[in-house]
Structure formats: structure tokens, C-alpha cells
Design an enzyme around this catalytic site. Structure first.
Site, PDB file in Angstrom:
ATOM      1  N   SER A 140       0.839  -1.201   0.000  1.00 19.26           N
ATOM      2  CA  SER A 140       0.000   0.000   0.000  1.00 19.26           C
ATOM      3  C   SER A 140       0.874   1.252   0.000  1.00 19.26           C
ATOM      4  O   SER A 140       1.761   1.396  -0.824  1.00 19.26           O
ATOM      5  CB  SER A 140      -0.965  -0.044   1.187  1.00 19.26           C
ATOM      6  OG  SER A 140      -1.991   0.901   1.065  1.00 19.26           O
ATOM      7  N   ASP A 192      -9.990  -4.441  -5.472  1.00 23.27           N
ATOM      8  CA  ASP A 192      -9.331  -3.706  -4.392  1.00 23.27           C
ATOM      9  C   ASP A 192      -9.987  -2.334  -4.282  1.00 23.27           C
ATOM     10  O   ASP A 192      -9.881  -1.507  -5.194  1.00 23.27           O
ATOM     11  CB  ASP A 192      -7.835  -3.569  -4.706  1.00 23.27           C
ATOM     12  CG  ASP A 192      -7.038  -2.883  -3.598  1.00 23.27           C
ATOM     13  OD1 ASP A 192      -7.659  -2.252  -2.718  1.00 23.27           O
ATOM     14  OD2 ASP A 192      -5.805  -2.978  -3.619  1.00 23.27           O
ATOM     15  N   HIS A 220      -7.524  -5.613  -0.432  1.00 19.91           N
ATOM     16  CA  HIS A 220      -6.336  -4.775  -0.420  1.00 19.91           C
ATOM     17  C   HIS A 220      -5.147  -5.418   0.295  1.00 19.91           C
ATOM     18  O   HIS A 220      -4.096  -4.806   0.398  1.00 19.91           O
ATOM     19  CB  HIS A 220      -6.691  -3.447   0.259  1.00 19.91           C
ATOM     20  CG  HIS A 220      -5.641  -2.383   0.156  1.00 19.91           C
ATOM     21  ND1 HIS A 220      -5.091  -1.978  -1.049  1.00 19.91           N
ATOM     22  CD2 HIS A 220      -5.018  -1.647   1.121  1.00 19.91           C
ATOM     23  CE1 HIS A 220      -4.187  -1.034  -0.826  1.00 19.91           C
ATOM     24  NE2 HIS A 220      -4.125  -0.821   0.478  1.00 19.91           N
TER      25      HIS A 220
END
Length: 266
Positions: free
Chosen positions: A96, A220, A248
Site C-alpha cells: 500500500s 481492491d 487490499h
């Protein structure tokens, strides 16, 4: 020692190996999110795990609103960790926002990182109609998100954890994410979330000179597939691979697919 305590650093795996894997977690989770990925690499690589300041078991006293008002502060932390531990031949696996942190580190501190894995990462979450860029969020959506966080952080965490994790057949995954979200001090979580959701590092992508693997999951909520395609198109020496899991957090929901992608890249 200060850095070790500040970032709750753990070094494991083959300590004699000249090659290092640094794993960096995303927002709302901590280094334990890689627990099912690590065993596949422990024999051949030195493994470095840490918690971002403001999350996990990092030293809460190290958090500074000024230092972390943008993610450059986290990139400086990464450089400090690599220097303090004298790490060599580093492959940085950033989940991320930490993917962008690793990217910035590679640009601002050339030679520290040899390879980069962007695991569900985005250079900009906000749509930019002017440029025809789709990041997945518009201003109204982000405004509503932050209003919900500020009104009742714990209720927001319970809801967000489910849509971000997906995998409804395994509710324990979302429950675990909700717990780590709730462990973060709400004021810190809100500031860090704003730094993440309003970032824009599209202009930095062409500056990346090292090999990059972009890993994309299905469905996602934070990083739609078009964003990973944008990364591959704009980072010179990059390639995109898709893992067959929703949500995610592929290192949690499909760890062996993530392992296979990283091993192929290495």
C-alpha cells in the site's frame, strides 16, 4: 538502538545472506501482516521487518505531526533503517502506501534499494479528471470518509475493515484488521490517512531507475486495476502481475500467491 526501538525492528531469516528483503506494511496494519509470507524466504534471505511510526508497536513518542504530515517522513525513516543496519542488496517489499515510501527512498537515496515490489500501491488515490487519471476516489468520497473517521473512529474502522479486506467467507481477516485499526490512536490515524489519500507522486514515477514489480489484486477498494496499469506504464523498468484474490491485503488473504510473485521477480 534508538531506531530499533522506534520502529520495533526485527531481523530474522538467514543472517549470513548478502541479500536482504525488507517488508513494509501499509496503513492500519503492522509487520505481522507478512507472517505467512516470511517463511518462504527465511532460508535464503536476511529478513527485516518494522512498524511504521504511529502504528503497530512502534514508539508512539516518536510520532510527530510535522514529520509525518506527508509520507516523506516515512521515507526518511526507511533510509535510516537501511543505514543503521548496514543492509546490502535490498529488495524492498512495500504494501500500500509503503510502496510509495520505498519508491521515494530509492529516488532520494540512490543505491540503498536494488529492487522494489509495489504491493497494492498507488501514486494518487484521488481522481484527476483534468488529466484523465482514475485513482478510485473523488473529493466527495474522501470528505465523507474523513467525516466518518472523525465522528466515530471505531465505528468507521469496523465498516472499513470489511470492505478493504473483502473475503467475506473469512470474516476473521476483517476482524483482525479492525483490531489493528482500533489500536491506532484516532488522531494519528486520521492525520496519516489524510497524508495518504491526498498524496500525488505521479511525477516521481519516471525517476525510478531500479527493477519494479507491481502486484495487483482483484476488487481492491483502495487501488483499482487501472492504477497498477498506470504504474507499469509510467515506471520505466517495471512489470505488472495479478494475484487471484480480492481485497487490499493479498499478503494476508493469499500469501502463497504473493510469495510466488516475489520469487519469480527475484
Amino acid at each position: 538502538m534508538d531506531i530499533i526501538l522506534r520502529n520495533n525492528i526485527h531481523v530474522t531469516g538467514n543472517l549470513e545472506s548478502p541479500q536482504t528483503l525488507v517488508f513494509a506494511h501499509g496503513f492500519g496494519i503492522d509487520q505481522t501482516s507478512f507472517s505467512k509470507v516470511i517463511p518462504s524466504f527465511e532460508h535464503d534471505y536476511k529478513i527485516v521487518l518494522f512498524d511504521n511510526v504511529g502504528g503497530g508497536k512502534a514508539d508512539i513518542k516518536a510520532y510527530s505531526p510535522k514529520r509525518y504530515e506527508a509520507i516523506n517522513g516515512y521515507a526518511t525513516d526507511v533510509a535510516g533503517i537501511i543505514q543503521a543496519l548496514d543492509l546490502r542488496q535490498v529488495t524492498f517489499v512495500g504494501h500500500s502506501v509503503s510502496g510509495m515510501t520505498g519508491m521515494l527512498t530509492s529516488i532520494h537515496y540512490p543505491g540503498m534499494i536494488d529492487k522494489l515490489v509495489l504491493l497494492g500501491s498507488s501514486p494518487r488515490y484521488l481522481n484527476d479528471p483534468k488529466d484523465g487519471y482514475t485513482g478510485g476516489f473523488d473529493h466527495a468520497t474522501l470528505t465523507s470518509l474523513f467525516e466518518a473517521m472523525e465522528a466515530n473512529y471505531h465505528a468507521w474502522a469496523a465498516g472499513f475493515s470489511k470492505v478493504a479486506m473483502r473475503n467475506e467467507d473469512r470474516p476473521e481477516l476483517a476482524a483482525a484488521f479492525a483490531k489493528t485499526l482500533n489500536d491506532i490512536r484516532p488522531d494519528i490515524a486520521i492525520q496519516v490517512a489524510k497524508a495518504i489519500f491526498y498524496l500525488d507522486y505521479r511525477g516521481e514515477l519516471p525517476k525510478v531507475t531500479l527493477p519494479v514489480l507491481v502486484v495487483q489484486t482483484a476488487n481492491d477498494i483502495a487501488v483499482p486495476a487501472v492504477v497498477s496499469e498506470y504504474l507499469e506504464a509510467n515506471i520505466p523498468n517495471s512489470r505488472l502481475t495479478k494475484v487471484e484474490t480480492e481485497g487490499h491485503f493479498p499478503q494476508i488473504s493469499a500469501p502463497m500467491e504473493v510469495v510466488a510473485a516475489i520469487q519469480s521477480f527475484l
